[in-house]
Design a protein around this motif. Sequence first.
Motif, mmCIF file in Angstrom:
data_model
loop_
_atom_site.group_PDB
_atom_site.id
_atom_site.type_symbol
_atom_site.label_atom_id
_atom_site.label_comp_id
_atom_site.label_asym_id
_atom_site.label_seq_id
_atom_site.Cartn_x
_atom_site.Cartn_y
_atom_site.Cartn_z
ATOM 1 N N LEU A 266 0.830 -1.206 0.000
ATOM 2 C CA LEU A 266 0.000 0.000 0.000
ATOM 3 C C LEU A 266 0.866 1.259 0.000
ATOM 4 O O LEU A 266 0.565 2.237 -0.690
ATOM 5 N N GLU A 267 1.954 1.229 0.738
ATOM 6 C CA GLU A 267 2.828 2.400 0.802
ATOM 7 C C GLU A 267 3.523 2.640 -0.540
ATOM 8 O O GLU A 267 3.680 3.780 -0.982
ATOM 9 N N ARG A 268 3.950 1.555 -1.195
ATOM 10 C CA ARG A 268 4.573 1.722 -2.508
ATOM 11 C C ARG A 268 3.586 2.286 -3.526
ATOM 12 O O ARG A 268 3.929 3.140 -4.337
ATOM 13 N N ALA A 269 2.363 1.817 -3.477
ATOM 14 C CA ALA A 269 1.350 2.337 -4.401
ATOM 15 C C ALA A 269 1.048 3.800 -4.111
ATOM 16 O O ALA A 269 0.867 4.605 -5.036
ATOM 17 N N ARG A 270 1.014 4.170 -2.805
ATOM 18 C CA ARG A 270 0.763 5.575 -2.451
ATOM 19 C C ARG A 270 1.891 6.472 -2.968
ATOM 20 O O ARG A 270 1.645 7.564 -3.493
ATOM 21 N N ALA A 271 3.133 6.000 -2.841
ATOM 22 C CA ALA A 271 4.259 6.796 -3.339
ATOM 23 C C ALA A 271 4.218 6.934 -4.858
ATOM 24 O O ALA A 271 4.525 7.999 -5.417
ATOM 25 N N ALA A 272 3.828 5.852 -5.533
ATOM 26 C CA ALA A 272 3.763 5.916 -6.996
ATOM 27 C C ALA A 272 2.660 6.862 -7.458
ATOM 28 O O ALA A 272 2.839 7.637 -8.411
ATOM 29 N N LEU A 273 1.513 6.828 -6.792
ATOM 30 C CA LEU A 273 0.401 7.702 -7.193
ATOM 31 C C LEU A 273 0.671 9.165 -6.875
ATOM 32 O O LEU A 273 0.158 10.059 -7.560
ATOM 33 N N SER A 274 1.489 9.419 -5.843
ATOM 34 C CA SER A 274 1.787 10.802 -5.487
ATOM 35 C C SER A 274 2.942 11.391 -6.289
ATOM 36 O O SER A 274 3.200 12.594 -6.189
ATOM 37 N N ALA A 275 3.628 10.558 -7.068
ATOM 38 C CA ALA A 275 4.745 11.062 -7.880
ATOM 39 C C ALA A 275 4.207 11.956 -8.993
ATOM 40 O O ALA A 275 3.053 11.829 -9.426
ATOM 41 N N PRO A 276 5.028 12.898 -9.474
ATOM 42 C CA PRO A 276 4.572 13.787 -10.567
ATOM 43 C C PRO A 276 4.219 12.986 -11.805
ATOM 44 O O PRO A 276 4.940 12.068 -12.205
ATOM 45 N N ARG A 277 3.095 13.324 -12.407
ATOM 46 C CA ARG A 277 2.662 12.656 -13.629
ATOM 47 C C ARG A 277 3.417 13.209 -14.834
ATOM 48 O O ARG A 277 3.794 14.382 -14.846
ATOM 49 N N PRO A 278 3.669 12.393 -15.844
ATOM 50 C CA PRO A 278 4.317 12.912 -17.060
ATOM 51 C C PRO A 278 3.451 13.954 -17.743
ATOM 52 O O PRO A 278 2.214 13.900 -17.682
ATOM 53 N N ARG A 279 4.114 14.896 -18.366
ATOM 54 C CA ARG A 279 3.388 15.964 -19.039
ATOM 55 C C ARG A 279 2.607 15.399 -20.223
ATOM 56 O O ARG A 279 3.120 14.603 -21.013
ATOM 57 N N ALA A 280 1.380 15.812 -20.313
ATOM 58 C CA ALA A 280 0.537 15.337 -21.401
ATOM 59 C C ALA A 280 1.048 15.863 -22.739
ATOM 60 O O ALA A 280 1.588 16.966 -22.835
ATOM 61 N N ALA A 281 0.893 15.057 -23.762
ATOM 62 C CA ALA A 281 1.332 15.464 -25.091
ATOM 63 C C ALA A 281 0.485 16.636 -25.578
ATOM 64 O O ALA A 281 -0.730 16.671 -25.348
ATOM 65 N N PRO A 282 1.111 17.616 -26.200
ATOM 66 C CA PRO A 282 0.329 18.757 -26.700
ATOM 67 C C PRO A 282 -0.626 18.309 -27.794
ATOM 68 O O PRO A 282 -0.359 17.349 -28.524
ATOM 69 N N PRO A 283 -1.739 18.978 -27.912
ATOM 70 C CA PRO A 283 -2.694 18.596 -28.962
ATOM 71 C C PRO A 283 -2.075 18.814 -30.336
ATOM 72 O O PRO A 283 -1.231 19.689 -30.521
ATOM 73 N N PRO A 284 -2.455 18.005 -31.301
ATOM 74 C CA PRO A 284 -1.886 18.162 -32.646
ATOM 75 C C PRO A 284 -2.263 19.504 -33.258
ATOM 76 O O PRO A 284 -3.369 20.021 -33.040
ATOM 77 N N LEU A 285 -1.338 20.055 -34.001
ATOM 78 C CA LEU A 285 -1.584 21.337 -34.650
ATOM 79 C C LEU A 285 -2.541 21.156 -35.815
ATOM 80 O O LEU A 285 -2.606 20.093 -36.432
ATOM 81 N N PRO A 286 -3.290 22.180 -36.151
ATOM 82 C CA PRO A 286 -4.116 22.106 -37.350
ATOM 83 C C PRO A 286 -3.245 22.055 -38.596
ATOM 84 O O PRO A 286 -2.015 22.182 -38.534
ATOM 85 N N VAL A 287 -3.893 21.881 -39.739
ATOM 86 C CA VAL A 287 -3.140 21.717 -40.987
ATOM 87 C C VAL A 287 -2.278 22.940 -41.267
ATOM 88 O O VAL A 287 -1.098 22.839 -41.608
ATOM 89 N N VAL A 288 -2.840 24.126 -41.091
ATOM 90 C CA VAL A 288 -2.087 25.343 -41.343
ATOM 91 C C VAL A 288 -0.910 25.451 -40.379
ATOM 92 O O VAL A 288 0.208 25.841 -40.755
ATOM 93 N N GLY A 289 -1.138 25.079 -39.128
ATOM 94 C CA GLY A 289 -0.064 25.124 -38.148
ATOM 95 C C GLY A 289 1.048 24.145 -38.477
ATOM 96 O O GLY A 289 2.232 24.450 -38.316
ATOM 97 N N ARG A 290 0.684 22.937 -38.941
ATOM 98 C CA ARG A 290 1.705 21.955 -39.304
ATOM 99 C C ARG A 290 2.524 22.426 -40.497
ATOM 100 O O ARG A 290 3.741 22.257 -40.534
ATOM 101 N N VAL A 291 1.851 23.026 -41.472
ATOM 102 C CA VAL A 291 2.579 23.553 -42.628
ATOM 103 C C VAL A 291 3.536 24.664 -42.194
ATOM 104 O O VAL A 291 4.691 24.738 -42.626
ATOM 105 N N GLY A 292 3.050 25.546 -41.302
ATOM 106 C CA GLY A 292 3.912 26.610 -40.807
ATOM 107 C C GLY A 292 5.096 26.085 -40.018
ATOM 108 O O GLY A 292 6.227 26.569 -40.183
#
Length: 373
Positions: free
Chosen positions: A92-118
């Motif tokens: 239980l303690e190991r699981a609590r430590a794992a859940l309290s650790a910082p989460r990885p940053r979420a991937a940014p949303p994909p750019l629109p077509v114009v943004g990808r071309v730019g």
Amino acid sequence: MSEAAVREATPLATAEARFEREGDLLRFGGALTTRQAPRIWAAALRAAKGARRIDLASVTVLDTTGATLVLHAAAPEDAVVEGASAPVAAVLERARAALSAPRPRAAPPPLPVVGRVGAWGVAGLRRARAGIGFLGETAAMAAAVLGHPRRLRFADLLRHLDEAGLRAFPLTVLLGTLIGVILAFQSSIPMRMFGAEIYIPPLVGISLIRELGPLIAAVILSGRTGSAFAAELGTMTVNEEVDALRIMGVEPVAMLVLPRLLAAALVMPVLTLLMNLSGLLGMTAVMYGLGFPTPLVVTQLEQWLTLGSLLGGLGKSVFFGIVIAGIGCRAGLLAGRGPRAVGDAATSAVVGGIVSTVVLDGLFAILFFRLNW
């Protein structure tokens, strides 16, 4: 204690998971494992609403899935977890430590077509700017070395001449011979239809010394030497050796790039000439097999091949060598810092070297056509 040890220490590892609610107490029992916990997950979380205490005294086995269930059940009311045995408390303690650790940053949303071309355009402009800067720095350093030849490391130059030249001779001879044989056989099929097999030697000879010889030699240099330059300099960049040279006051272009450029420029005409000779030998062997004596083949080559064609092919091979070595060195010096940086640099060097060689060969073809060479 590991989860496997918890299971071995508890004889009721296969007991079904269960829970019950008594006032503000939520009691879990049985084996809260990955196999059992999902069966009671939703009902247990509904029953946990308003609970102030969670009793784990009857829990026989607990793994990370069960520990996650317990912690989610205790989270809404910040309930106190009590009664757990030592193995269960450890999991239980190991699981609590794992859940309290910082989460990885979420991937940014994909750019629109114009943004990808730019983004693609901006990245292309940055690569072009870096390439122009590298070209200017190399030209300036080459001019400085001409005034002070001692700044050029001749020991490195000899080493690169051996690696790019002498060690490439067997492969060049093999490919040249095979190309000559293939061209002779393929040319004999249509020539035989018109009774013009005697013109196979000039056809193959002109194709080799003007185009195929320099081009195939450039492909060999790009695949062997350009990738080696990029991998070697890329490894030095990843290991921060190039940065260390700059800190010590040593210019990396003069020490690492110029010897490779000069070596490639010197070995390319030799590789091209070797490719031409081996291709002509392969063609001569095929012609002899078709019934044409060797003196006749030599006479045809002397009649149709000119010194200007040979010098044109050897001359543009020098530019091919400089371009291939420059692209390989640039890819290595601009390599990233990740584990894939060296591989990406070598791939970029090979692809860039071959494409640039073909484009440059097309420009030379237009130039020779305009000059009637």
